[in-house]
Design an enzyme around this catalytic site. Structure first.
Site, PDB file in Angstrom:
ATOM      1  N   CYS A 148       0.846  -1.189   0.000  1.00 26.11           N
ATOM      2  CA  CYS A 148       0.000   0.000   0.000  1.00 26.11           C
ATOM      3  C   CYS A 148       0.883   1.241   0.000  1.00 26.11           C
ATOM      4  CB  CYS A 148      -0.943   0.013   1.210  1.00 26.11           C
ATOM      5  SG  CYS A 148      -0.093   0.191   2.784  1.00 26.11           S
ATOM      6  N   CYS A 204       3.287   1.736   2.882  1.00 24.85           N
ATOM      7  CA  CYS A 204       4.556   0.995   2.798  1.00 24.85           C
ATOM      8  C   CYS A 204       5.582   1.784   1.993  1.00 24.85           C
ATOM      9  CB  CYS A 204       4.340  -0.365   2.129  1.00 24.85           C
ATOM     10  SG  CYS A 204       3.083  -1.404   2.859  1.00 24.85           S
ATOM     11  N   ASP A 218       7.471  25.358 -33.280  1.00 25.93           N
ATOM     12  CA  ASP A 218       8.527  25.851 -34.164  1.00 25.93           C
ATOM     13  C   ASP A 218       8.007  25.664 -35.596  1.00 25.93           C
ATOM     14  OD1 ASP A 218      11.175  26.563 -35.089  1.00 25.93           O
ATOM     15  OD2 ASP A 218      11.377  24.439 -35.594  1.00 25.93           O
ATOM     16  N   ASP A 266      11.613  20.247 -33.226  1.00 21.67           N
ATOM     17  CA  ASP A 266      12.194  19.048 -33.840  1.00 21.67           C
ATOM     18  C   ASP A 266      13.155  18.325 -32.907  1.00 21.67           C
ATOM     19  OD1 ASP A 266      14.615  20.751 -35.993  1.00 21.67           O
ATOM     20  OD2 ASP A 266      14.434  20.642 -33.833  1.00 21.67           O
ATOM     21  N   ASP A 311      15.843  22.971 -31.423  1.00 20.29           N
ATOM     22  CA  ASP A 311      14.947  23.612 -30.475  1.00 20.29           C
ATOM     23  C   ASP A 311      15.153  23.111 -29.045  1.00 20.29           C
ATOM     24  OD1 ASP A 311      13.486  25.129 -32.442  1.00 20.29           O
ATOM     25  OD2 ASP A 311      12.624  23.237 -33.075  1.00 20.29           O
TER      26      ASP A 311
END
Length: 750
Positions: free
Chosen positions: A29, A32, A443, A639, A643
């Site tokens: 859970c 834990c 872009d 791309d 960029d």
């Protein structure tokens, strides 16, 4: 939730840090995983710790002097056995499900006689009389006690082995609640059988069937949970299994079948029709088509010829090909994709912080409510037995399994589905951020357009067209700019011989200068001419403006300080770009274009695509400032190479990739196919994942909020029922299975 230690040694610089990955057993859970994460992060030599409940792993960033064995020992000391992945056999979900299935069936076989003996008489009074006619009450109770003890000590031992130590250490979790609930029901019943004088006559009821059924139902829930988790990780397993085990390599000119692990860069591999590509490489012989759909999501096979790259795991078509190996092992695209998905699945979304804060205090609060229910029933109820039932029911109904699973299981399924669609989330946090997107910035070159400009027209003044092209191409041959490549390609198409160029100097955002055949050349935009003191020729300027109005990019040529030519270059718009922009608008998003191209060209492209805001003529610094101005909910699509700074600066960066050579370091997610429509797929998937997480959290929290009071008995004064511990166990198990089942619906997202 990622916790950062504030007590780091001064000497721990980034270069002194390393990352260790541990496999952890026994987590059931969020309490834990949260406890392990807090313990690891509290160490002064650990800078960052991420614990993944669903995957059963921990990723720890720590000082290089700290050994992985010490980290594993620290986690094991908490009661959760930990090891290095390579030191232990992987705990495959199938193996875990098989183990839980065996435990469940064993518990079921032992529990059925107990359940039938106790509950059968309530359903069929005649059965009760018949059973007690065969055996006295005392032997029946002893038999129930022995069988229930076998259930708790055998299949149910896992709850006590983990839950009791956690309780004694002051860190109770889900197993602690099960151990307390089932243990309390068993001990109370055992006292009734062994020492009945200690219990008032009106309260001498046994609940062996409750203790046994609690363990059996929770084991069933965990088994179904493990099966569902295995399905959740199916996408990443399918990727891993894409790589073949053997390949046919040319050694000394002869084909030989060898293990893929023995391949080295430079090896020549023969690829038969229909065979999977073993590792990344470059085609050296043959032409054909390769199906890359599992990696890119693109259903149409890609055409391949000598010089084209191939990716390990893809499927060859009908042609026989030969390729040279370029990457093996962990360096292949497939391995990088798997690591990327695993990293995203290990991420902790911001919404997880809320779950962690609640579950951290949830278990102690539940234990307090169980004690309160016990005391209230003891004070105002009919007998001690009802008080025990109320306390046990509260402990069992409130196990926070569903809360702990709500977020990570959706992340696992969602990122896996994304991989199948060619959308790779490099950072899991992008799943949440992308769902809140409001402005998508693109872009232009290489993103909205193909990124391969073509020479459309030449306008010259006082010089022949071919001469202008020959000189410009000679200078641009030394350039890496895509516009320069288009000029060189245009000269090549016309069969022009290019003279050598010297003193080539490029200026970012302007152009380049060079010396060709003793003449000084300047090639670039209009700003480059004016900054160099060159007066633009009116006719050439008008021709350039007309070309720009049609979406072309003008490039000017000056020779010995005189403007002599203008080239019109056009970068074809991607065929899917207009549909993608329209789809984003239908989704309620605004669009923008951030381009370094001249305003006229950018505006023409933006107008054709229907983009809301066009910003052009941007230098790299201007583009970063524009992204900062986009504010919250900003997404930038580029791309992935030129960029990279902009992708890193945006709140969410999406890189357009082609399946190989992906710029995964700067983007939050990568579109493998290079298809721009992947942007809308990514946003839809992100929204679906977050919607799924909200559904899971609502179910988990609403379930506990509604049923804890019922388990405490608030409906009893109004004539309602008191929730039985058995029903509480069934409801708790069903809650976790429902959460995982809901997350699995993401596998069908389109």
């Amino acid at each position: 939730m990622t916790i950062h230690s504030a007590d780091l040694p001064v000497a721990a610089s980034p270069s002194d840090l390393t990352t260790t990955r541990l496999t952890i057993e026994g987590m059931s859970c969020a309490a834990c995983s949260g406890r392990i994460q807090r313990a690891l992060s509290a160490r002064p030599d650990v800078t960052d710790a991420q614990v993944n409940l669903l995957a059963g792993t921990a990723s720890i960033r720590h000082a290089a002097g700290l050994s992985p064995a010490d980290l594993a020992a620290a986690v094991t000391k908490l009661g959760y056995p930990a090891s290095m992945p390579q030191d232990a056999a992987p705990r495959a979900r199938d193996d875990e499900a098989a183990s839980l299935k065996r435990a469940f069936l064993t518990a079921l076989a032992l529990t059925l006689p107990v359940f039938v003996a106790e509950m059968g008489g309530h359903l069929f009074p005649a059965f009760h009389h018949w059973l007690h006619g065969l055996a006295l009450t005392a032997p029946l109770l002893w038999a129930q006690m022995i069988l229930t003890a076998a259930v708790l000590a055998g299949p149910g031992r896992r709850f006590f082995a983990t839950g009791v130590p956690a309780l004694l250490r002051g860190g109770p979790e889900m197993n602690s609640l099960v151990a307390l609930g089932a243990g309390a029901a068993f001990l109370y019943s055992a006292v009734v059988v062994l020492l009945p004088g200690l219990i008032p006559p009106a309260s001498r009821h046994v609940y062996f069937e409750a203790a046994a059924v609690i363990v059996t139902l929770i084991l069933m829930g965990r088994w179904l949970e493990a099966r569902a988790k295995g399905q959740a990780g199916a996408a990443i397993r399918a990727l891993v299994e894409l790589a073949p085990e053997r390949a046919t390599v040319l050694r000394d000119g002869k084909p030989a079948s060898i293990a893929v692990a023995d391949l080295w860069p430079g090896d020549l591999v023969l690829l038969a029709p229909g065979e999977r590509v073993a590792v990344d490489g470059v085609i050296t012989e043959g032409r054909g088509h390769i199906d890359e759909s599992m990696l890119t999501g693109e259903p149409i096979p890609a055409e391949k010829s000598p010089g084209d790259p191939v990716t390990g795991g893809t499927v060859n078509g009908t042609a026989a090909l030969t390729y040279r190996v370029t990457a093996t092992g962990a360096d292949t695209t497939l391995s990088r994709i798997v690591r990327m998905i695993e990293g995203a699945q290990n991420a902790r979304l911001p919404v997880q912080a809320l779950v962690d804060r609640i579950t951290r205090i949830f278990v102690p609060v539940v234990m307090g409510l169980a004690v309160l229910a016990f005391l209230l029933w003891l004070a105002f109820g009919p007998d001690l037995a009802h008080a025990v039932v109320a306390g046990v029911a509260v402990l069992i109904i409130a196990c926070p399994c569903a809360m702990g699973l709500a977020v990570p299981v959706s992340i696992m399924v969602g990122t896996g589905r994304g991989a199948q669609l060619g959308v790779l989330f490099r950072r899991g946090e992008a799943l949440q951020r992308l769902s809140n997107a409001r402005l998508i910035g693109f872009d232009k070159t290489g993103t909205l357009t193909r990124g391969h400009p073509e020479l459309l027209a030449i306008h010259a003044d006082g010089i022949a067209d071919t001469e202008a092209l020959r000189l410009a191409a000679a200078a641009e041959a030394r350039s890496e700019h895509p516009l320069g490549a288009a000029i060189v390609a245009g000269a090549g198409a016309r069969g022009l011989d290019l003279p050598p160029a010297s003193e080539v100097k490029a200026t970012a955002g302007r152009g380049l200068s060079a010396l060709v055949e003793g003449r000084n050349l300047l090639i670039g935009n209009l700003a480059a001419l004016t900054e160099s003191g060159i007066d633009p020729a009116p006719a050439l300027r008008n021709a350039a403006e007309a070309a720009a109005a049609q979406g072309a990019t003008p490039v000017h040529l000056a020779v010995d300080g005189r403007h002599v030519a203008s080239f019109a270059l056009a970068d074809p718009i991607r065929p899917e770009a207009a549909d993608t922009v329209a789809a984003l608008h239908r989704m309620g998003l605004r669009t923008a274009m951030l381009s370094g191209d001249i305003p006229a060209t950018a505006r023409a492209v933006g107008q054709r695509l229907g983009i809301d805001d066009v910003q052009a003529g941007l230098m790299p610094g201007d583009k970063l400032a524009a992204i900062d101005g986009m504010g919250a909910g900003s997404v930038f699509v580029g791309d992935g190479i030129n960029d990279a700074p902009a992708l890193a600066a945006a709140e969410t960066g999406i890189a357009i990739g082609t399946g190989t050579g992906i710029a995964i370091e700067s983007a939050d997610l990568v579109l493998m196919s290079g298809d721009l429509s992947g942007v809308t797929r990514a946003i839809r998937l992100s929204r679906a994942v977050m919607r799924n997480i909200r559904q899971n959290l609502f179910w988990a929290f609403a379930y506990n909020t509604a049923l804890i009071p019922v388990a405490m008995g608030v409906l009893v004064p109004f004539g309602g029922p008191q929730l039985s511990p058995m029903l509480a166990a069934g409801a708790m198990a069903l809650s976790s299975v429902c959460v995982v089942g809901n997350a699995l619906r993401l596998r069908t997202v389109r």
